[in-house]
Design an enzyme around this catalytic site. Structure first.
Site, mmCIF file in Angstrom:
data_model
loop_
_atom_site.group_PDB
_atom_site.id
_atom_site.type_symbol
_atom_site.label_atom_id
_atom_site.label_comp_id
_atom_site.label_asym_id
_atom_site.label_seq_id
_atom_site.Cartn_x
_atom_site.Cartn_y
_atom_site.Cartn_z
ATOM 1 N N GLU A 1 -0.586 1.493 5.670
ATOM 2 C CA GLU A 1 -0.047 0.205 6.087
ATOM 3 C C GLU A 1 -0.987 -0.927 5.682
ATOM 4 O O GLU A 1 -2.201 -0.725 5.605
ATOM 5 C CB GLU A 1 0.117 0.158 7.608
ATOM 6 C CG GLU A 1 1.096 1.161 8.141
ATOM 7 C CD GLU A 1 1.173 1.178 9.660
ATOM 8 O OE1 GLU A 1 2.042 1.882 10.159
ATOM 9 O OE2 GLU A 1 0.362 0.510 10.338
ATOM 10 N N CYS B 1 4.878 4.835 2.291
ATOM 11 C CA CYS B 1 5.063 6.052 3.087
ATOM 12 C C CYS B 1 4.263 7.219 2.530
ATOM 13 O O CYS B 1 3.871 7.234 1.364
ATOM 14 C CB CYS B 1 6.540 6.432 3.113
ATOM 15 S SG CYS B 1 7.601 5.182 3.859
ATOM 16 N N GLU C 1 5.322 10.204 1.782
ATOM 17 C CA GLU C 1 6.026 10.858 0.683
ATOM 18 C C GLU C 1 5.780 10.134 -0.635
ATOM 19 O O GLU C 1 5.584 10.776 -1.674
ATOM 20 C CB GLU C 1 7.538 10.926 0.964
ATOM 21 C CG GLU C 1 7.893 11.702 2.203
ATOM 22 C CD GLU C 1 7.925 10.861 3.479
ATOM 23 O OE1 GLU C 1 8.549 11.312 4.454
ATOM 24 O OE2 GLU C 1 7.329 9.761 3.520
ATOM 25 N N CYS D 1 12.256 8.608 5.347
ATOM 26 C CA CYS D 1 13.106 7.426 5.455
ATOM 27 C C CYS D 1 14.086 7.404 4.273
ATOM 28 O O CYS D 1 13.963 8.194 3.327
ATOM 29 C CB CYS D 1 12.260 6.160 5.487
ATOM 30 S SG CYS D 1 11.483 5.736 3.903
ATOM 31 N N CYS E 1 12.444 6.979 0.801
ATOM 32 C CA CYS E 1 11.710 8.176 0.376
ATOM 33 C C CYS E 1 12.653 9.315 0.043
ATOM 34 O O CYS E 1 12.358 10.135 -0.827
ATOM 35 C CB CYS E 1 10.705 8.594 1.440
ATOM 36 S SG CYS E 1 9.248 7.510 1.442
#
Length: 130
Positions: free
Chosen positions: A43, A52, A54, A85, A88
């Site tokens: 982040e 993310c 992934e 998500c 991803c």
């Protein structure tokens, strides 16, 4: 799934950078050559400009010369099941086949396994180069 894929995802989760959401996630990919590539969510203060777990794992696979995902494991510290998500899912589908296995894990191990086409039944398809 071999325990090594789960362990790589869990180790990656411990290395995440999630100071804002406090939601650590780890992912590990086994490529077509059997190599494991792991990643964690990262982040930044300019939300939502982080990435993310992934995505990080896919990046490591590509940079190591991999092209296809044989299986992937995803683990989150605060959820029993943490599916990728939407973004991803499509990123994974770009480098996976319909029957690529996706393992959803908790901190102890795999809780559910599904195929890529079950996770994202109407993925955009493209011709893969390489």
């Amino acid at each position: 799934m071999s325990r090594d894929l789960f362990e790589a995802a869990r180790t990656a989760m411990a290395r995440c950078h999630a100071p804002y959401s406090k939601f650590p996630v780890g992912a590990a990919i086994r490529d077509a050559d059997g190599r494991i590539h792991a990643g964690a969510n990262i982040e930044v203060i300019s939300f939502p400009e982080g990435w993310c777990a992934e995505t990080t794992a896919i990046s490591h696979m590509i940079m190591a010369g991999g092209h296809r995902i044989r299986e992937v494991a995803v683990v989150a510290e605060k959820l029993e099941l943490c599916p990728p998500c939407g973004g991803c899912r499509q990123r994974l589908a770009e480098f996976a086949d319909a029957d690529t296995l996706v393992h959803l894990c908790d901190a102890e191990g795999v809780r559910q396994t599904m195929r890529m086409d079950e996770l994202l039944p109407f993925a955009f398809e493209t011709e893969v180069i390489g």
